[in-house]
Structure formats: structure tokens, C-alpha cells
Design a protein around this motif. Structure first.
Motif, PDB file in Angstrom:
ATOM      1  N   ASN A 342       0.920  -1.323   0.143  1.00  0.00           N
ATOM      2  CA  ASN A 342      -0.126  -0.135  -0.010  1.00  0.00           C
ATOM      3  C   ASN A 342       0.825   1.129  -0.167  1.00  0.00           C
ATOM      4  O   ASN A 342       0.718   2.106  -0.704  1.00  0.00           O
ATOM      5  CB  ASN A 342      -0.846   0.217   1.227  1.00  0.00           C
ATOM      6  CG  ASN A 342      -2.020  -1.054   1.162  1.00  0.00           C
ATOM      7  OD1 ASN A 342      -2.499  -1.557   0.088  1.00  0.00           O
ATOM      8  ND2 ASN A 342      -2.549  -1.505   2.382  1.00  0.00           N
ATOM      9  N   THR A 343       1.862   1.115   0.829  1.00  0.00           N
ATOM     10  CA  THR A 343       2.864   2.218   0.732  1.00  0.00           C
ATOM     11  C   THR A 343       3.467   2.649  -0.636  1.00  0.00           C
ATOM     12  O   THR A 343       3.598   3.615  -1.156  1.00  0.00           O
ATOM     13  CB  THR A 343       4.151   2.023   1.838  1.00  0.00           C
ATOM     14  OG1 THR A 343       3.382   1.914   3.108  1.00  0.00           O
ATOM     15  CG2 THR A 343       4.990   3.236   1.793  1.00  0.00           C
ATOM     16  N   ARG A 344       3.984   1.598  -1.048  1.00  0.00           N
ATOM     17  CA  ARG A 344       4.518   1.700  -2.512  1.00  0.00           C
ATOM     18  C   ARG A 344       3.538   2.394  -3.606  1.00  0.00           C
ATOM     19  O   ARG A 344       3.886   3.023  -4.288  1.00  0.00           O
ATOM     20  CB  ARG A 344       5.302   0.589  -3.098  1.00  0.00           C
ATOM     21  CG  ARG A 344       6.574   0.078  -2.312  1.00  0.00           C
ATOM     22  CD  ARG A 344       7.307  -0.849  -2.797  1.00  0.00           C
ATOM     23  NE  ARG A 344       6.704  -2.236  -2.923  1.00  0.00           N
ATOM     24  CZ  ARG A 344       6.589  -3.222  -2.183  1.00  0.00           C
ATOM     25  NH1 ARG A 344       7.670  -3.140  -1.405  1.00  0.00           N
ATOM     26  NH2 ARG A 344       5.944  -4.409  -2.144  1.00  0.00           N
ATOM     27  N   PHE A 345       2.416   1.835  -3.524  1.00  0.00           N
ATOM     28  CA  PHE A 345       1.231   2.087  -4.284  1.00  0.00           C
ATOM     29  C   PHE A 345       0.988   3.604  -4.221  1.00  0.00           C
ATOM     30  O   PHE A 345       0.774   4.481  -5.030  1.00  0.00           O
ATOM     31  CB  PHE A 345      -0.209   1.518  -4.077  1.00  0.00           C
ATOM     32  CG  PHE A 345      -1.255   1.756  -4.927  1.00  0.00           C
ATOM     33  CD1 PHE A 345      -1.341   1.447  -6.310  1.00  0.00           C
ATOM     34  CD2 PHE A 345      -2.220   2.582  -4.201  1.00  0.00           C
ATOM     35  CE1 PHE A 345      -2.543   2.040  -6.867  1.00  0.00           C
ATOM     36  CE2 PHE A 345      -3.461   2.972  -5.000  1.00  0.00           C
ATOM     37  CZ  PHE A 345      -3.332   2.701  -6.224  1.00  0.00           C
ATOM     38  N   LEU A 346       0.951   4.262  -2.734  1.00  0.00           N
ATOM     39  CA  LEU A 346       0.682   5.671  -2.718  1.00  0.00           C
ATOM     40  C   LEU A 346       1.699   6.563  -3.175  1.00  0.00           C
ATOM     41  O   LEU A 346       1.667   7.512  -4.107  1.00  0.00           O
ATOM     42  CB  LEU A 346       0.411   5.937  -1.214  1.00  0.00           C
ATOM     43  CG  LEU A 346      -0.918   5.193  -0.496  1.00  0.00           C
ATOM     44  CD1 LEU A 346      -1.019   5.802   0.868  1.00  0.00           C
ATOM     45  CD2 LEU A 346      -1.990   5.629  -1.271  1.00  0.00           C
ATOM     46  N   THR A 350       1.757   9.472  -6.477  1.00  0.00           N
ATOM     47  CA  THR A 350       2.293  10.778  -6.068  1.00  0.00           C
ATOM     48  C   THR A 350       3.377  11.132  -7.247  1.00  0.00           C
ATOM     49  O   THR A 350       3.208  12.317  -7.908  1.00  0.00           O
ATOM     50  CB  THR A 350       2.925  10.927  -4.749  1.00  0.00           C
ATOM     51  OG1 THR A 350       4.046  10.014  -4.465  1.00  0.00           O
ATOM     52  CG2 THR A 350       1.876  10.709  -3.591  1.00  0.00           C
ATOM     53  N   GLU A 351       3.890  10.141  -7.765  1.00  0.00           N
ATOM     54  CA  GLU A 351       4.832  10.282  -8.846  1.00  0.00           C
ATOM     55  C   GLU A 351       4.240  10.280 -10.314  1.00  0.00           C
ATOM     56  O   GLU A 351       4.514  10.999 -11.175  1.00  0.00           O
ATOM     57  CB  GLU A 351       5.950   9.059  -8.796  1.00  0.00           C
ATOM     58  CG  GLU A 351       6.613   8.902  -7.625  1.00  0.00           C
ATOM     59  CD  GLU A 351       7.635   7.629  -7.492  1.00  0.00           C
ATOM     60  OE1 GLU A 351       7.399   6.925  -8.692  1.00  0.00           O
ATOM     61  OE2 GLU A 351       8.215   7.509  -6.531  1.00  0.00           O
ATOM     62  N   ALA A 352       2.880   9.520 -10.201  1.00  0.00           N
ATOM     63  CA  ALA A 352       1.978   9.690 -11.538  1.00  0.00           C
ATOM     64  C   ALA A 352       1.406  10.826 -11.936  1.00  0.00           C
ATOM     65  O   ALA A 352       1.163  11.476 -12.918  1.00  0.00           O
ATOM     66  CB  ALA A 352       1.161   8.705 -11.667  1.00  0.00           C
ATOM     67  N   ASP A 353       0.996  11.782 -10.680  1.00  0.00           N
ATOM     68  CA  ASP A 353       0.582  13.161 -10.829  1.00  0.00           C
ATOM     69  C   ASP A 353       0.777  13.806  -9.728  1.00  0.00           C
ATOM     70  O   ASP A 353       0.532  13.499  -8.509  1.00  0.00           O
ATOM     71  CB  ASP A 353      -1.009  12.846 -10.974  1.00  0.00           C
ATOM     72  CG  ASP A 353      -1.820  13.910 -11.380  1.00  0.00           C
ATOM     73  OD1 ASP A 353      -1.354  15.120 -11.108  1.00  0.00           O
ATOM     74  OD2 ASP A 353      -2.856  14.085 -12.374  1.00  0.00           O
ATOM     75  N   GLU A 354       1.448  14.955 -10.062  1.00  0.00           N
ATOM     76  CA  GLU A 354       1.997  15.943  -8.931  1.00  0.00           C
ATOM     77  C   GLU A 354       0.910  16.772  -8.242  1.00  0.00           C
ATOM     78  O   GLU A 354       0.988  17.344  -7.148  1.00  0.00           O
ATOM     79  CB  GLU A 354       2.756  17.087  -9.658  1.00  0.00           C
ATOM     80  CG  GLU A 354       2.098  17.898 -10.971  1.00  0.00           C
ATOM     81  CD  GLU A 354       3.341  19.006 -11.259  1.00  0.00           C
ATOM     82  OE1 GLU A 354       2.637  19.770 -12.210  1.00  0.00           O
ATOM     83  OE2 GLU A 354       4.357  18.787 -11.020  1.00  0.00           O
ATOM     84  N   ARG A 355      -0.278  16.460  -8.708  1.00  0.00           N
ATOM     85  CA  ARG A 355      -1.628  17.127  -7.989  1.00  0.00           C
ATOM     86  C   ARG A 355      -2.093  16.315  -6.926  1.00  0.00           C
ATOM     87  O   ARG A 355      -2.892  16.876  -6.155  1.00  0.00           O
ATOM     88  CB  ARG A 355      -2.813  17.650  -8.913  1.00  0.00           C
ATOM     89  CG  ARG A 355      -2.541  18.591 -10.044  1.00  0.00           C
ATOM     90  CD  ARG A 355      -3.466  18.471 -11.169  1.00  0.00           C
ATOM     91  NE  ARG A 355      -3.520  17.185 -11.967  1.00  0.00           N
ATOM     92  CZ  ARG A 355      -4.513  16.985 -12.708  1.00  0.00           C
ATOM     93  NH1 ARG A 355      -5.191  17.868 -13.273  1.00  0.00           N
ATOM     94  NH2 ARG A 355      -4.303  15.650 -13.517  1.00  0.00           N
ATOM     95  N   VAL A 356      -1.611  15.074  -6.734  1.00  0.00           N
ATOM     96  CA  VAL A 356      -2.069  14.451  -5.805  1.00  0.00           C
ATOM     97  C   VAL A 356      -1.956  14.692  -4.141  1.00  0.00           C
ATOM     98  O   VAL A 356      -2.710  14.853  -3.357  1.00  0.00           O
ATOM     99  CB  VAL A 356      -1.500  12.882  -5.915  1.00  0.00           C
ATOM    100  CG1 VAL A 356      -2.207  12.008  -4.750  1.00  0.00           C
ATOM    101  CG2 VAL A 356      -2.110  12.113  -7.224  1.00  0.00           C
ATOM    102  N   ARG A 357      -0.587  15.221  -4.069  1.00  0.00           N
ATOM    103  CA  ARG A 357      -0.180  15.432  -2.714  1.00  0.00           C
ATOM    104  C   ARG A 357      -0.977  16.744  -2.259  1.00  0.00           C
ATOM    105  O   ARG A 357      -1.540  16.614  -1.240  1.00  0.00           O
ATOM    106  CB  ARG A 357       1.413  15.844  -2.821  1.00  0.00           C
ATOM    107  CG  ARG A 357       2.279  14.411  -2.854  1.00  0.00           C
ATOM    108  CD  ARG A 357       3.669  14.644  -2.739  1.00  0.00           C
ATOM    109  NE  ARG A 357       3.927  14.854  -1.297  1.00  0.00           N
ATOM    110  CZ  ARG A 357       4.867  15.587  -0.638  1.00  0.00           C
ATOM    111  NH1 ARG A 357       5.564  16.491  -1.377  1.00  0.00           N
ATOM    112  NH2 ARG A 357       4.981  15.472   0.704  1.00  0.00           N
TER     113      ARG A 357
END
Length: 809
Positions: A342-346, A350-357
Motif C-alpha cells: 500500500n505504501t509503494r502504491f501511494l 504521487t509520482e504519477a500526478d503531482e496534483r495528488v499530494r
């Protein structure tokens, strides 16, 4: 109570207080129950054990710094048995030596002079201290650094737009460089210490510390990987057993070897120090045994760590600890590999889209300010941060075009060779390791727009009637989910968010109906505010704008007054049905119509039979009469032209043409029912007191909460209230209102929307009645549906279908 004088004190105004447990009892029976309870007996036993340890222990100081516990134990064994040696691990200047018995203690104290390593030891009896009980939640919790609201407001108001505000939120809440360095050093320290006792083990951080959503003061979550240690222990055990067999010794663990000897295949060294692996077989040890072993290493060997406590009863058993100097709390788990996935998925998201964080940080703080989410001590009905984060990721998966891929799409990429297949605890956790391999993101919505649309989407979402699936990237309607996942162990409730990998885990299973309803209300309030200029534009007069106003704490009103009156939502509750009737209902040719018929039957029964309301027929409307539950064999009479009457007045149900306003596609014309009701007595007041009076008058007290709130009990409570107020009615009823029920807005919505419209000038009194109905009516509807299903699923379904046909016709 003989012998209890030291523990029990009388209070000035009556009652008693247990000094040992810090518990107050109102009377002697309550005190007697407490003294016989598990908590008092456990603390009393612990106190006795500590007192006996004090009587046979000595305080030792004056030895060389760096002297080990085995050295002290070896010295004092010359006088007799040594039970344990506890070192001052922070400074290493003293030790507590517990001896075998009182006789050994006397020998030690009688010796004129003690010397060890050329240093004269100072030995004296251990100081006697009063035993004090410290609750776990008060142990070692140093205050965490908090960002003041004033500093946050000042920083956000200086930003140029909402997008800049959301980026500022991330900078204010994320770890500083010193915090990252501290956690890195602690992980390194744990790795060094545990490697000495568990060769080949690995300490792996997970959770908020490394998943990209770090917050000042968040816990340090660690996973102790012992797989290589188990392999090492098995390989070390084989040559020992062979040599023991050659020596004729039946106990293979009496002869031990060092890790280096085991790796080289050398024979045992009888002079080597015993390893901790000699005391336990990791391959066959239980989880509590391993946790206690981990806790022992933390207590005795890791400097600066205290308040160590093993919690084997947790969903994921852990050992909790606190770092003394920084006040940092943390825990170590030994069987939580899915958390690493789950940690690696999150991190991947965050790497896939900078708007997530920025979006996650903003919504986490908003939910915390509104009392909706967080990770409080001891759990609770709030959304945890992980569940809220998954909700944001699901929202981004469902944008048009999507901002994030679904887990199923990531799994397909892995199958094409863009990642490694990963099966953890039987679950497929495969997804690419590099986010750069994804196709370019075509969603260009701004953060300001995404936040506003998040509130719009979830302000009218049917959380109880669907399962939010990040694997599929859509909300699975509960009937379809139950049919396709009949063997699923997913715990359904008012808020259903499926873990993307552990598909049997509802990460929001702890959320209750009240919190789910408040979450929707707050989302609606947020959507309304995001449509205003105060949110979208910076104030030229220096006033609060944008996120500052959104972050202000506020509690939604108890009742939501819309354009059509007070709105109450009744969710689809499949757990109220038996498995057979649930299966039959979900397979119905028109599930929504069938369920809506069941709910309307239940509403009719609750208003008429339980709350004793009377209603009149709306002018010009054909009648639809509902069956009563007493007698159990009557079939509903649908489309009857003449209602049955009784002394209390009959409840008339009729198709309504009035439409409720709801987002999404509107239902077909006529999919609604209305009741014109009158209330003659205050049946919503004092029900708990009346219920207790009925129990004291001879009715057997129920064993469970469900029995206490059964339909029969609540009906008797209403009758008792009417008798106390007087059966005679006045010229006018207390309240007149119209109730209109309608199915949910979208085609997959399973909710029933029930709108109440009170008569003019009855607002304040009706608000009290409506506030009571909010908590009372959905529970009674659930129990009525469950009872009718138990009485005969086929008959009740046929009745509901006929009622639904009448509504549509």
C-alpha cells in the motif's frame, strides 16, 4: 472488605474510590463488583509481584561504564541464584539486581566489600516505592509540534490563488529535513540492534513516514521482516541436531553455536554466549511470543526507547514504543507485508500526478478541522487518513479524462512486462515500479477545480449502497457486488471503501452512520462555498479567502432544510436481511423497485403502528393500503379504493407527483409515495425514561441493544407516552406534515429519499420531531425489513414487488 483498607477510600458526598485503579464507584455493590473485576485483580497481582521483587533486589553502582548485565549476574551468582539484572541503559551508571530469594539477599548485604573489575561496588537494598498505576495512553507522549491556525492563515492569505494555497499547505505540513534525518537515524539504529539478535532481518518503514503524505509528528511505522532470519535459524539448527545425535544428546538446543559458526558449518562453541534465537523457534512460534521477544529487545537494548508495549490483540499485532528525546511514537509489526505494498502504491500515485499530494494534504486538514477524519488514539468512528487518501485517489480515477489509472489497468501493464508480479498473503499486488512508463496524463484540471468537484461528487454519493473500488475505478452497486462477490468477507457498513489489494478489507469499516452523514453534509457545504467568489478570488481588502474560510471548523445543522422540506436518507442495508433473502432480493428483476417497496412498507408501519400517527387522504389521490405485521398472514391490498380505519385513524399512502430535487439523472415520473400525517402526542420525548420504567414494572430487560430497540418495545413505549399524556385528543393535532418518499437520483442509487414538509408555523416544534426521526426511523426501517424477511422472504418480496408495481402504475 478485609485487607482492602489501603485501596478503598470513602468520598465526602458518598461513593467510594479505588486508589489502586483510580476508579470511582457510586455505591457498595458497584465497589464490590470492581474489586472482584479483572482490572483490579490484575493490578493487585502486579503490585504483589513488584513488592516481592523489591524485597529481594539490591541497587548496585560504582562499576565501570560499559559493564554488561551478564558480568554483574556472574559476579552475584557467587552468593546464590540471580533472577534478573536491569541496567540503566541510558547512562549505564547503575543496575537493579533481583536475587533468587531473601536468603541470597542477606548474604549479599552481609558481605563487607564488593569489587568487580578493580572497581569497588556500592550495594544497598533497593528503595521501596509506592506502586502507581499509569494508564497506557498517558505513558510517554511528549507534545507534538503543531502548526498554529494563525501562522497557517497568514501564510495562505499571502498566496496568489487557490492552487498556490494548496501547494503552501504541503510545504507547511510536510517533514522538515531534520525530521527526515531523525527518522532515518532511528531506522538505522533499529536495524543495527535487531540484526544482532535476528541475523538477516530487515527493518522497513512504511506508512506516512515514507508514502509521500508525511505530517509533522506522525507515527513511525516499521515492519520487521524475519523471513531470512527463519532461513538462517533452520540452516543453523540442522548441523546442531546432527552433532547432538552423534553425541547422544536428545535436546538440540542445549548446545549452541555462534552465527559465524553456523554460516561456516563449524561445530558448536560451548563457551559462546547464548543467542536469543536459542530460546524460540521462529518457524513455530506464535505471534504473541514473537512480539514479546521484540518488546524485550526494545526495552533492554535500544537506547532512548521507553513505554514499550506489545499489542497482540490489534488487527495487525504490533509493539508500540516511544522515543524519549524526541517524543516520537512508533510501532513495529511482524506480519504486515500488505502495508508495504500500500505504501509503494501511494508513492506510485504521487509520482504519477503531482496534483495528488496538494489535494490529499488539503482534504486531510479540512476533514480534521471538521472532525471527520484523522488517526485518534484508540480508534473511533472517524475516517482514518488512509481511507480518506484512497477516496481522493478514487476521485482522480473517475475524472474525465482520468487523472490516475485503476489498479486493474496497472495490473495489465505489469502482465505486459512493465513490472514484477507480486503475490502477498494470497493477494495480487502487482503494479509497475516506475510511474514514467504510464501514458501521458491528459487531464489538465486545476487544483482549485478538482477540490470543488470533489465536494460535489461526494456530497451526494451513496456510500452505504455501493462499494468504492480502486481496483475497478468505479463505485460497485451493492446488489451487483453481493451477487458477484458472494464469498467476499468484506465488512459492509455505512461507508464502504475497498482496499486496492486486500479486497476483503473495508478501510472505512469503523465509520458509523452519523459520521457518514456528517461527511456528506460537510461536502455539500464545501461545494456550496467553492461556488462563491470568496473561494475563487483573492480578497483585495485583506479578508479571509480561499482555503482559509474552508478550513474554519463548523458543525452542520442537525436537519437539512431543502427547497422541498426536511430531507432524510434511508440507505440500503443488506446486512439486515438473511443471506437467502438478500440473495433473492439482489436477483429481483427490478431491484430498486423491490427494495423501495420494502422501505415504504416499513415507513408505513413505523409511522402508523410504532409512533401512532394518524393521516388523512390527499385529495384526489387513489389509495394504497399497507398490511400490518400483527397476524403475519395478511397480504397487502394494493390499489384498494377504500382504506381500513381504526380508532387511531388510518395511515393513507398514495402516489405523489411532487418531485424531490437531487443531483444526477432524475427517476421516472411516479416513482414516489406520500403520506399526509398528523401527530397528536409527543411520542418523541422521554422514550428512554419510559423504556426503563417498563422494565422496572416487570417486563424482562433485554440482553442486547437490538432487543432494547425492537419494534414491539418501541410500540409499547409510544402507548405508555400516550397514556401518560391522556388518550383524549384536542381539537387540533400537535403537528401536521407530509412525508414523500422517492428512490435515489441515479440509476444505480439504492437510497430512499424521504422529504418532510411541515404545516405552516410549525417549524420549531417539527424540528424536534424531525431530529428524533433522523436517528429513529432508519433503524426501525432496517429492523422491520429484517423481520419481514425472516418471516418469509418470498412472500415479503412478492408484496414489495406488488407495492412497487402499484407505485409505478
Amino acid at each position: 472488605w478485609p485487607g482492602m483498607e489501603q485501596d478503598v477510600e470513602s468520598l465526602p458526598r458518598g461513593g467510594f474510590r479505588c486508589r489502586l485503579c483510580h476508579v470511582t464507584a457510586a455505591n457498595k455493590p458497584s465497589l464490590h463488583d470492581h474489586l472482584r473485576g479483572k482490572k483490579h485483580q490484575r493490578l493487585e497481582s502486579l503490585r504483589t509481584k513488584r513488592q516481592l521483587q523489591e524485597l529481594r533486589s539490591v541497587f548496585v553502582s560504582g562499576f565501570h561504564k560499559g559493564t554488561s548485565a551478564p558480568e554483574l549476574s556472574e559476579y552475584f551468582q557467587a552468593f546464590g541464584g540471580v533472577a534478573s539484572v536491569v541496567m540503566d541503559k541510558d547512562k549505564g551508571v547503575y543496575a537493579i539486581v533481583e536475587l533468587q530469594d531473601q536468603e541470597v539477599l542477606e548474604k549479599v548485604l552481609a558481605h563487607p566489600q564488593h569489587c568487580l573489575g578493580g572497581k569497588r561496588l556500592r550495594v544497598k537494598p533497593r528503595e521501596k516505592k509506592e506502586f502507581k498505576y499509569m494508564p497506557p495512553k498517558k505513558q510517554g507522549s511528549a507534545p507534538r509540534e503543531q502548526l498554529s491556525p494563525e501562522k497557517l492563515t497568514q501564510a495562505l492569505c499571502q498566496a496568489d490563488d487557490v492552487d498556490a494555497q494548496m501547494s503552501q499547505v504541503v510545504q507547511l505540513f510536510e517533514f522538515s529535513e531534520s525530521e527526515r534525518q531523525l527518522r532515518h537515524l532511528l531506522v538505522t539504529l533499529f536495524q543495527e540492534v535487531f540484526s544482532e539478535f535476528f541475523p538477516g532481518c530487515a527493518i522497513l518503514p512504511f506508512g506516512s513516514s515514507v508514502n509521500g503524505f508525511d505530517i509533522h509528528g506522525c507515527d513511525l511505522d516499521l515492519f520487521l521482516d524475519l523471513e531470512k532470519t527463519k532461513s538462517f535459524q533452520a540452516s543453523a539448527k540442522a548441523p546442531q541436531e546432527a552433532q547432538v545425535r552423534r553425541a547422544g544428546n536428545r535436546d538440540p538446543w542445549r548446545t549452541k553455536c555462534t552465527p559465524l559458526q553456523a554460516e561456516e558449518g563449524a561445530g558448536p562453541d560451548t563457551d559462546s554466549e547464548d543467542s536469543i534465537l536459542s530460546d524460540i523457534d521462529l518457524a513455530t512460534a506464535t505471534v504473541p511470543e514473537v512480539l514479546e521477544l521484540v518488546a524485550a529487545v526494545l526495552r533492554k537494548c535500544v537506547p532512548g526507547v521507553h513505554s514499550v508495549q506489545a499489542v497482540p490483540s490489534a488487527r495487525r499485532p504490533v509493539v508500540k514504543f516511544c522515543h524519549k528525546d524526541s517524543g516520537l511514537l512508533g510501532d513495529i509489526s511482524i506480519n504486515n507485508r500488505l502495508a508495504l505494498c500500500n505504501t509503494r502504491f501511494l508513492q506510485f500515485c504521487t509520482e504519477a500526478d503531482e496534483r495528488v499530494r496538494p489535494l490529499v494534504y488539503t482534504l486531510r486538514y479540512w476533514a480534521k478541522q471538521q472532525g471527520l477524519a484523522g488517526n485518534p488514539f484508540g480508534g473511533g468512528p472517524l475516517l482514518n487518513n488512509y481511507a480518506l487518501t484512497l477516496l481522493v485517489l478514487f476521485f482522480l480515477q473517475t475524472r474525465c479524462p482520468p487523472a490516475l489509472p485503476t489498479v486493474a489497468q496497472l495490473r495489465e501493464l505489469t502482465a505486459l512486462g512493465d513490472g514484477d508480479q507480486a503475490i502477498v498473503d494470497g493477494w495480487d499486488c502487482s503494479f509497475p515500479q516506475d510511474a514514467s512508463r504510464l501514458e501521458p496524463n491528459t487531464n489538465t484540471e486545476s487544483l482549485c477545480s478538482l477540490l470543488a468537484k470533489f465536494f460535489c461528487v461526494f456530497g451526494d454519493h451513496d456510500f452505504a449502497g455501493c462499494v468504492i473500488s480502486l481496483r475497478e475505478g468505479r463505485a460497485l452497486p451493492l446488489p451487483n457486488f453481493l451477487l458477484s462477490e458472494m464469498d467476499s468477507k468484506l465488512k459492509l457498513g455505512p461507508f464502504n471503501v475497498q482496499d486496492p489489494f486486500e479486497l476483503s478489507h473495508n478501510v472505512a469499516a469503523n465509520v458509523n452512520e452519523k459520521t457518514a452523514l456528517r461527511f456528506q453534509h460537510c461536502c455539500r457545504d464545501g461545494a456550496k462555498y467553492c461556488r462563491s467568489l470568496q473561494y475563487q478570488r483573492k480578497s483585495s481588502k485583506g479578508k479571509a479567502w480561499g482555503l482559509v474560510r474552508l478550513f474554519q471548523p463548523g458543525v452542520p445543522e442537525a436537519g437539512e432544510l431543502g427547497p422541498d422540506g426536511f430531507l432524510l436518507t434511508i440507505p440500503f442495508t443488506p446486512m439486515a436481511l438473511s443471506p437467502g433473502s438478500r440473495w433473492q432480493l439482489c436477483q429481483a428483476r427490478d431491484f430498486r423497485r423491490c427494495w423501495f417497496g420494502k422501505v415504504c412498507s416499513a415507513i408505513t408501519f413505523v409511522l402508523k403502528d410504532v409512533l401512532k400517527c394518524s393521516c388523512t387522504e390527499p385529495a384526489g389521490q387513489p389509495l394504497t393500503q399497507e398490511p400490518t405485521e400483527q397476524g403475519g398472514g395478511e397480504q397487502p391490498i394494493v390499489g384498494s379504493k377504500h382504506p381500513q380505519s381504526d380508532e387511531g385513524g388510518s395511515l393513507v399512502v398514495s402516489p405523489a407527483r411532487k418531485r424531490l430535487r437531487a443531483e444526477g439523472p432524475a427517476p421516472e415520473e411516479g416513482e414516489s409515495m406520500s403520506w399526509s400525517c398528523a401527530v397528536w402526542h409527543r411520542v418523541w420525548m422521554g422514550r428512554r425514561r419510559i423504556r426503563r420504567q417498563l422494565w422496572h414494572l416487570g417486563s424482562p430487560q433485554p440482553d442486547t441493544e437490538q432487543e432494547a430497540g425492537s419494534l414491539e418495545v418501541e410500540e409499547k413505549v409510544s402507548e405508555a407516552i400516550i397514556q401518560q399524556e391522556g388518550d383524549s385528543r384536542g381539537a387540533e393535532p400537535l403537528l401536521r406534515f407530509t412525508a414523500c418518499a422517492q428512490v435515489g437520483g441515479s440509476q444505480e442509487d439504492t437510497r430512499t429519499l424521504l422529504c418532510f414538509t411541515p404545516a405552516p408555523q410549525q417549524g420549531p416544534l417539527f424540528q424536534d420531531f424531525y431530529h428524533f426521526l433522523q436517528g429513529f426511523l432508519p433503524k426501525m426501517v432496517e429492523r422491520y425489513v429484517g423481520r419481514t424477511a425472516e418471516g418469509g422472504s418470498s412472500e415479503s418480496q412478492d408484496s414489495a414487488l406488488r407495492l412497487g408495481d402499484a407505485i409505478l402504475d
